[in-house]
Motif scaffolding. Structure first.
Motif, short mmCIF file in Angstrom:
data_model
loop_
_atom_site.label_atom_id
_atom_site.label_comp_id
_atom_site.label_asym_id
_atom_site.label_seq_id
_atom_site.Cartn_x
_atom_site.Cartn_y
_atom_site.Cartn_z
N UNK A 119 -35.41 2.36 23.44
CA UNK A 119 -36.66 3.10 23.32
C UNK A 119 -36.80 4.02 24.52
N UNK A 120 -37.22 5.26 24.29
CA UNK A 120 -37.37 6.21 25.38
C UNK A 120 -38.80 6.19 25.94
N UNK A 121 -38.93 6.65 27.18
CA UNK A 121 -40.23 6.63 27.85
C UNK A 121 -41.28 7.47 27.12
N UNK A 122 -40.85 8.55 26.48
CA UNK A 122 -41.86 9.37 25.79
C UNK A 122 -42.46 8.61 24.61
N UNK A 123 -41.66 7.78 23.95
CA UNK A 123 -42.17 6.97 22.85
C UNK A 123 -43.11 5.89 23.37
N UNK A 124 -42.72 5.25 24.47
CA UNK A 124 -43.58 4.21 25.04
C UNK A 124 -44.89 4.81 25.54
#
Length: 260
Positions: A119-124
């Protein structure tokens, strides 16, 4: 840990650790970690809780002080011993993860690679805000990029060119250049465009706030943010409830044909 000098080289798993929280790992990532004989991990960016999922007898190699020229021989040596090697990256290995150089060098050494996404930080960040970054009639494009900084970006991907899209713009590795970034963005986005500033999103010490674009630099400097910071610049963050057509009664599709 077992090894054999005559064993076929093992496949190296390059695993994405996600943004930080252990429970945001994929099941496949956790499986690879729990089966690892050797863990080579980005200790400056990956949570120790995630590294701790590797077995007790696993060899652990920290990479924060190493170069790729230091790391690759270790990966190759352990794989040629037939050991299960996990190279653990923060976020998603396919995004700013030096993945290409590792895969190419390992291929030259005759070693296969499995890449496990994270999971990427932008999604989180969007999830932590309960925000959708693609709002009908507002914005339908997400751009992942960074400020030029010391390593630069291709000329066509200059921040000014990307900002002209007025899309949901997610900027990694840019906190050290926030004054320049803000000035460039203000040439294309309205000054009150919402900007989510996320520091160590999903970690216990997470800090996340949404500010107007014209306050982006001041807030970043007030918080002394210089690393592990993500900016999400998006008109979608000001959404007032525009509706998607997909679930609208007036919109028919393959699985919900229009009533006759």
């Amino acid at each position: 840990m077992t090894s054999s000098s005559s064993a076929e080289p093992s496949t190296i798993a390059i695993v994405g650790a996600g943004p930080g929280a252990p429970d945001l790992l994929t099941r496949r990532a956790e499986d690879r970690l729990r089966a690892a004989d050797v863990l080579i991990w980005t200790d400056s960016l990956v949570s120790p809780q995630i590294a701790a999922l590797a077995p007790e007898g696993c060899e652990r190699i920290r990479t924060s002080t190493l170069t790729l020229e230091d790391v690759l021989p270790l990966m190759i040596d352990r794989a040629r011993q037939g050991l299960r090697v996990v190279r653990l990256h923060d976020g998603d290995p396919c995004l700013y993860g030096a993945l290409s150089e590792q895969v190419c060098s390992l291929a030259d050494a005759g070693i296969a690679v499995e890449v496990v996404p994270g999971l990427s930080a932008y999604q989180a960040t969007a999830s932590a805000l309960s925000a959708e970054l693609t709002i009908p009639g507002v914005v339908q494009t997400i751009v992942l990029s960074r400020a030029g900084g010391r390593t630069g970006v291709p000329e066509a991907e200059d921040l000014s060119n990307l900002a002209r899209l007025k899309a949901s713009l997610c900027l990694y590795l840019s906190a050290r250049h926030v004054d320049e970034v803000q000035a460039t963005l203000l040439e294309h986005y309205p000054a009150d465009t919402p900007v989510a500033i996320g520091y160590r999103v999903s970690w216990p010490d997470q800090w996340l706030n949404v500010v107007p674009l014209n306050q982006m630099a001041a807030v970043s400097k007030e918080r002394q943010l210089i690393r592990t910071t993500l900016y999400v610049v998006s008109p979608a963050l000001a959404n007032q409830g525009e509706r998607s057509k997909l679930y609208s009664p007036s919109h028919d599709h393959l699985f919900r044909p229009q009533a006759s």
